[in-house]
Write an enzyme that holds these catalytic residues in place. Structure first.
Site, PDB file in Angstrom:
ATOM      1  CG  HIS A 168      -2.331   0.521   0.855  1.00  0.00           C
ATOM      2  ND1 HIS A 168      -2.551   1.517  -0.083  1.00  0.00           N
ATOM      3  CD2 HIS A 168      -3.571   0.171   1.307  1.00  0.00           C
ATOM      4  CE1 HIS A 168      -3.830   1.775  -0.168  1.00  0.00           C
ATOM      5  NE2 HIS A 168      -4.492   0.965   0.649  1.00  0.00           N
ATOM      6  NE  ARG A 169       6.110   0.037   2.250  1.00  0.00           N
ATOM      7  CZ  ARG A 169       7.324  -0.453   2.421  1.00  0.00           C
ATOM      8  NH1 ARG A 169       8.172   0.139   3.244  1.00  0.00           N
ATOM      9  NH2 ARG A 169       7.697  -1.534   1.784  1.00  0.00           N
TER      10      ARG A 169
END
Ligand SMILES: Cc1ncc(C[n+]2csc(CCOP(=O)(O)OP(=O)(O)O)c2C)c(N)n1
Lengths: 450, 766
Positions: free
Chosen positions: A420-421
């Site tokens: 998700h980064r």
């Protein structure tokens, strides 16, 4: 018969000497006690006297040559006497004799242990060597206390030590035994023997025999349940995957792909002798989609993002010993046929445990295919250094609605795990649908397999 | 009772001018030749030929060694001879001439260049033997008359000599000694010696024994000119020439030591020139002038003439037998080869010098004499040469293939397990000169030093062979009065003062022990043992083994340790650890009056050399000592106090500190300490120590020695090696600090171990 003249052994430790000069010429008469020749030893120049009278018939060893002591250097005898065929003693090659040991040669790659252990992606992080100050204090026990514990078949590790430096001494073991009611412990002799051999702790074994007696069966059960050490490879896997789960926030997006047409096409092509596997099509679809979504073909250290200009495609291969991920380098440069060839090569090497570290390094995206394992759906853990991984499940016959009618189609679920980064939900959705669309687009495959 | 041996000097100063007359020393007195000797019946033709044969045997053997190094000795071309090559070619006239003048029971000692003397003493002795003696040497030889028997014995002699050189089990010393330590005690050969000069005090002690036992035998002590610069050799000359052996002090045994100091003067040490380089006298004979007013009847003898040597040694032996010894003979000879075969000679002497000596070769010139005198002709000589060459060849061949000693026997002959259980009748209960010293007992108690005295008195009264000497031990009774009164009881022949020559005291005692006596020697301070360390460590400790158990060395050296008196670094050392490192010695150290007596008696009766350490700090200590006969065996530790929590192992004065520490541990901590007095360090009673540590699990080992290299370390490491699993804590060691004993009382107290050090060590592991 001529008498051999021998190079004397002047010192107990002398192994070879060289003649400095012959004091007699061939054919010259020699009296007993005459100097025949002079010799250079490690200490000095020595004169060698003749033990016999006669004529110097032949000089075999010329001055300056090192010869082993007690070898023949010439012949003495009556004039005209035959001389044995001059067997020139092999000159000692000082270099060879004193040659240092062969320089250390780098061990061949194979000698470094199974390549798989060196997979960079699975490589262990360097182990920090504790400094003296931070070194954990060693468990100390006196030999006497250790012997008592051994004889009682107990583990002394938890006994508090009262000796100097916290050393466990005999009286500590005795106190412990008493506090644990060791005197009342009942053990069959065979059980005790086996427990002792296997270095078990009798106090930690629950007895199931008559009035709580520890029996052989109890000991055998404990042995069977005893934790075994993890293989080196599993330890590496554990470490790397844990690292990934801890540092990369995963989220998952699943799509269903209708594989009916592609399966049919593949069967058709196979009949014609084409070797493509379902994985090849998926790989090709992934590579093409990655070119459209550079964000997915990227990596991060948590502070910066790097887009990878090439696609190095990892293909997880499950082995008995664990998991390896060979990498197809520059997959975006390869044709479908080349992808097929390369992935087959790598898979074979993986099964033979012959992958080189280079062949397992530097992936930018990974596919984990469990299609052959009859699974509905699963999620995979991202390989550290990559942004996402695609988990491919089994293709199954399923009733689906097409044009308002329920039909049976071959359906395959794919789940993308994303970091998700680097990737948001929408992008993940578009990306995974991009793959799906390609897999369902027969025009594309006809073109690519033409 | 005989005349009292006590004597008070009563001289007066005298300063009238006068001149010391050093007299003259004759050189090259020999005037005869073989013909005149035969005519005067000084020897027979057969004896004359035997002398040639003896020289030839030597040369043949020495040349064998030379040739073996070149693979040129035909009978055993390929034999790999390992060992020294100190050959004596050129010196045969000296060895054969001297031995020809000796009798079967006479002794010799020899050197690293001693093949000649060893062979010649044997061959001469064999020809002197009775048939029964010969049969003993060659029991396998059954038939034939005396001539064949002698021939067989000669061959066996050469065979056993070569075997020893080759390290074979049939060698005289069972392969333990080799070329430089060969000995044959059956013909009085007390051993060659690889320590230059090391054999000279042994010879002197052997002569002391011959004199004391009135045997009429002489000792011919062969040593090189180089050796006559060595301290112990000069000490021996002085020792042998002591006035007390011949003047009014010499009670019944008037007569000088029957010893011939025969200098094999080949003019070189290893390579140095003795007379022109490293010494200030032109002739070694001058040495004699420094030690005896009569110049020890010294002569310079032509060693290249075997008959001249023989005549000189006959003359010297006669003087010795008449009680006029010692005699010094400077025998002028030459060594043709170098020090060993790795010495080229040309670095220190000329070819012309060698040629000049070879031109008067002792063998060649003697051959000419034999022919001139009509004893034999060239054919006769050739026959002797052939016989010798063939005999040596046969012996060499046999020796080359003879059995090696078994590897597992490497330690066999280290110690003897024999003791003097009964005294032979001729030596038992000898008569006394005066009454035995009174030893005062109070409540059955004696001091440690009186206990020692009582032991000596009892053993000397029991066995005539026990004699006692050292510095100032006679009239004065020793620096610590341990032996006061002994001289008055036993006379000066058994208790006498020696010159201040520690090496020679120990060396002569070793030689006397190897030749029939059971001497007790005293070292006034243990520190002085370092002066005599060669004689203790290289000689006394090693001769039983090196001789293949041909001899035993029943010797006691009493060494008095002086710590704690503020005497400083050279009078306060506890050095037993050093000697424990020397295999072959026993080392004991009693800590109580009871043990002092019982162990000294045991030590005197033991047939191993015993270094008997005493503590000056304990001399005044009192304890119960039974008056009668009792022995404390060597090698048995004494559990002084039983305990269960910790073992304190010690010896010497520290035993008493351990007992005090044990009291304190009990009182202060309720700890029960077991205290073991080792008493004997070699042999060591490990069993008692290990059993105690198995019981207690903790151990402190303590002695007065400085920590580093102390025998406490040996014991501590052995404990952990053998009973590791019984240890509940590391083994601790207590000793003096790693320093030098200081004079200052404050410093010395800090230096020496004490009760507190033992307590600290114990508390650290309790
Ligand atoms: C105490 C000692 N120092 C040195 C040596 C080494 N060394 C062996 S023989 C020798 C020379 C001895 O000379 P000498 O006594 O004249 O006897 P030679 O060798 O001449 O027969 C020396 C220095 C030794 N063996 N012992």
């Amino acid at each position: 018969m001529a008498t051999p003249i021998i190079m004397p052994k002047f010192g107990q430790m002398t192994e070879e000497s060289a003649i400095v000069e012959w004091c007699k010429k061939e054919g010259e008469p020699v009296a007993k006690g005459d100097i025949l020749f002079t010799v250079e030893t490690d200490k000095s120049v020595m004169e060698v006297e003749s033990f016999e009278e006669g004529t110097l018939l032949k000089i075999v060893v010329a001055p300056g040559k090192n010869v082993p002591v007690q070898s023949t250097v010439g012949f003495l005898g009556k004039p005209g006497e035959p001389v044995p065929e001059a067997t020139v003693t092999p000159t000692v090659n000082p270099a060879a004799k004193t040659a240092p040991l062969a320089p250390p040669v780098a061990p061949p790659a194979a000698a470094r242990g199974p390549a798989v252990a060196a997979v960079p992606i699975l490589a262990p992080a360097p182990v920090a060597v504790p400094t003296a100050a931070s070194a954990p204090s060693r468990f100390r026990i006196s030999p006497r206390a250790a012997a008592l514990a051994r004889n009682c078949v107990i583990d002394p590790a938890r006994i508090p030590g009262s000796g100097p430096g916290g050393r466990v001494v005999e009286k500590d073991v005795k106190a412990y035994l008493e506090s644990r009611g060791y005197a009342h412990l009942r053990v069959t002799p065979t059980a005790k023997q086996l427990a002792s051999k296997e270095k078990l702790d009798l106090l930690a074994i629950t007895g199931t025999g008559e009035s709580g007696r520890v029996t052989l069966a109890d000991v055998e059960r404990v042995i069977a349940e005893r934790p075994k050490p993890m293989s080196r490879m599993r330890q590496v896997i554990a470490q790397r995957l844990t690292q990934s789960v801890v540092t990369a926030p995963h989220f998952f997006v699943t799509v269903e792909v209708d594989m009916t047409d592609l399966v049919a096409l593949r069967a058709e092509l196979k009949q014609k002798g084409a070797p493509y596997t379902v994985t090849d099509f998926i790989s090709q679809a992934v590579v093409l989609t990655l070119k459209e979504f550079p964000d997915v073909n990227s990596s991060t250290d948590g502070k910066s993002i790097r887009w990878n200009s090439r696609v190095h495609l990892g293909l997880a291969v499950s082995l008995e010993q664990g998991l390896v991920v060979p990498v197809i380098r520059d997959a975006d440069e390869l044709s479908l046929a080349e992808l097929n060839l390369r992935s087959r090569e790598l898979a074979e090497k993986a099964r033979a445990m012959k992958l080189t570290p280079d062949e397992m390094a530097g992936g930018t995206f990974t596919i984990s295919n469990m299609g052959m394992l009859d699974v509905e759906n699963f999620t995979a853990i991202i390989n550290t250094g990559e942004a996402a991984i695609l988990a491919v499940s089994s293709t199954m016959q399923k009733p689906v609605v097409r044009d308002n009618r329920v039909v049976v189609r071959s359906i395959m679920k794919m789940t993308l795990s994303s970091d998700h980064r680097l990737i948001d939900g929408a992008m993940a959705a578009r990306f995974v649908n991009g793959i799906r669309q390609k897999l369902e687009n027969m025009e594309l495959w006809k073109l690519l397999t033409a | 009772m005989k005349k009292s041996p006590t004597y008070l000097s009563d001289s007066r100063p005298k300063f009238e001018p006068y001149e010391i007359d050093c007299g003259t020393i004759p050189a090259y007195r020999y005037k005869g030749n073989l013909a005149t000797e035969l005519k005067a019946k000084h020897l027979t033709g057969t004896e004359a030929v035997a002398i040639l044969e003896d020289m030839l045997i030597i040369r043949e053997l020495e040349e064998m060694i030379v040739k073996l190094r070149s693979g040129a000795y035909e009978p055993i071309r390929d034999y790999n001879y390992r060992g020294p090559t100190h050959v004596s070619v050129g010196q045969e006239g000296t060895a054969a001439g001297a031995c020809a003048a000796l009798q079967l029971a006479d002794n010799i000692t020899s050197t690293h260049r001693g093949h000649g003397e060893s062979l010649a003493k044997g061959t001469v002795a064999i020809r002197q033997m009775e048939e029964a003696q010969l049969r003993q040497r060659v029991p396998q030889f059954k038939t034939g008359g005396r001539e064949e028997l002698v021939e067989a014995a000669l061959e066996e002699h050469v065979y056993r000599t070569i075997c020893e050189l080759f390290g074979k089990d049939d060698g005289y010393c069972r392969g333990r000694g080799g070329s430089m330590h060969i000995a044959d005690f059956t013909v009085g050969h007390l051993g060659a010696n690889a320590i230059v000069g090391g054999g000279v005090p042994i010879a002197t002690g052997a002569a002391l024994s011959n004199r004391y036992l009135q045997r009429g035998n002489v000792v011919c002590c062969f040593a090189g000119d180089g050796a006559y610069a060595n301290g112990v050799v000069l000490e021996s000359l002085n020792f042998a020439a002591q006035a007390q052996f011949t003047n009014h002090l010499a009670d019944g045994l008037k007569g000088g030591l029957p010893i011939i100091f025969l200098v094999c003067n080949n003019h070189y040490g290893m390579t140095h020139r003795s007379d022109d380089e490293v010494m200030g006298v032109d002739r070694m004979a001058r040495r004699a002038a420094g030690f005896a007013n009569n110049n020890m009847h010294a002569e310079v003898v032509n060693g290249m003439n075997v008959l001249a040597v023989r005549e000189a040694v006959l003359r010297a032996a006669k003087l010795c037998r008449e009680g006029k010894g010692p005699v010094l003979l400077d025998v002028d000879c030459y060594r043709y080869w170098g020090h060993s075969l790795s010495d080229p000679r040309n670095e220190y002497r000329t070819k012309d010098e060698e040629a000049a000596w070879k031109a008067i070769d002792p063998i060649e010139s003697y051959k000419a004499e034999l022919i001139n005198a009509g004893v034999t002709d060239t054919a006769g000589i050739a026959a002797v040469e052939k016989r010798v060459a063939e005999r040596n060849a046969r012996a060499a061949k046999r020796a080359a293939t003879a059995a090696d000693p078994a590897a597992e026997d490497v330690l066999t002959f280290m110690y003897t397990d024999t003791r003097c259980e009964t005294v032979p009748a001729e030596f038992a209960n000898p008569s006394l000169i005066g009454s035995l010293p009174e030893i005062k007992r109070v409540n059955g108690e004696l001091t440690y030093k009186d206990a020692l005295k009582e032991a000596l008195v009892q053993e000397m009264a029991r066995d005539k062979r026990v004699i006692f000497y050292g510095e100032d031990v006679a009239d004065y009774g020793g620096a610590f009065k341990v032996t006061k009164g002994l001289m008055e009881a036993f006379g000066r022949s058994r208790v006498f003062n020696t010159p201040i020559s520690e090496a020679c005291i120990c060396g002569t005692a070793c030689g006397a022990a190897m030749n029939g006596l059971r001497p007790v020697a005293e070292l006034m301070y243990f520190d002085f043992a370092l002066m005599s360390s060669d004689q203790i460590s290289n000689q006394a400790a090693k001769w039983h083994y090196m001789s293949g158990a041909q001899t035993e060395v029943p010797l006691v050296i009493r060494a008095s340790a002086g710590a704690g008196k503020g005497y400083g670094g050279q009078h306060s050392q506890t050095l037993e650890s050093m000697f424990c490192h020397i295999p072959g010695l026993y080392v004991v150290y009693p800590a109580t009056p009871y043990d002092a007596k019982g162990m000294l008696k045991s030590a005197i009766r033991d047939n191993n050399p015993v270094l008997f350490v005493e503590s000056q700090a304990l001399y005044g200590m009192k304890g119960v000592v039974p008056e009668g006969e009792y022995l404390v065996p060597l090698g048995v530790a004494d559990v002084k106090r039983e305990g269960s929590d910790i073992t304190l192992v010690a010896w010497g004065p520290v035993v008493h500190d351990c007992l005090k520490a044990a009291d304190k541990l009990k009182a202060e901590r309720g700890v029960s300490a077991e205290v073991i007095d080792l008493r004997s360090l070699v042999p060591l009673d490990l069993d008692t120590v290990l059993r105690s540590v198995q019981k207690t699990g903790r151990c402190v080992v303590a002695s007065q020695a400085v920590h580093i290299g102390s025998y406490t370390g040996e014991i501590a490491s052995t404990i952990q090696e053998k009973v590791f699993d019984y240890l509940d804590a590391p083994v601790k060691r207590v000793g003096a600090r790693n320093g030098i004993a200081p004079q200052s009382h404050i410093l010395e107290a800090a230096f020496l171990p004490n009760v507190n050090d033992i307590l600290t060590a114990a508390n650290a592991i309790l």
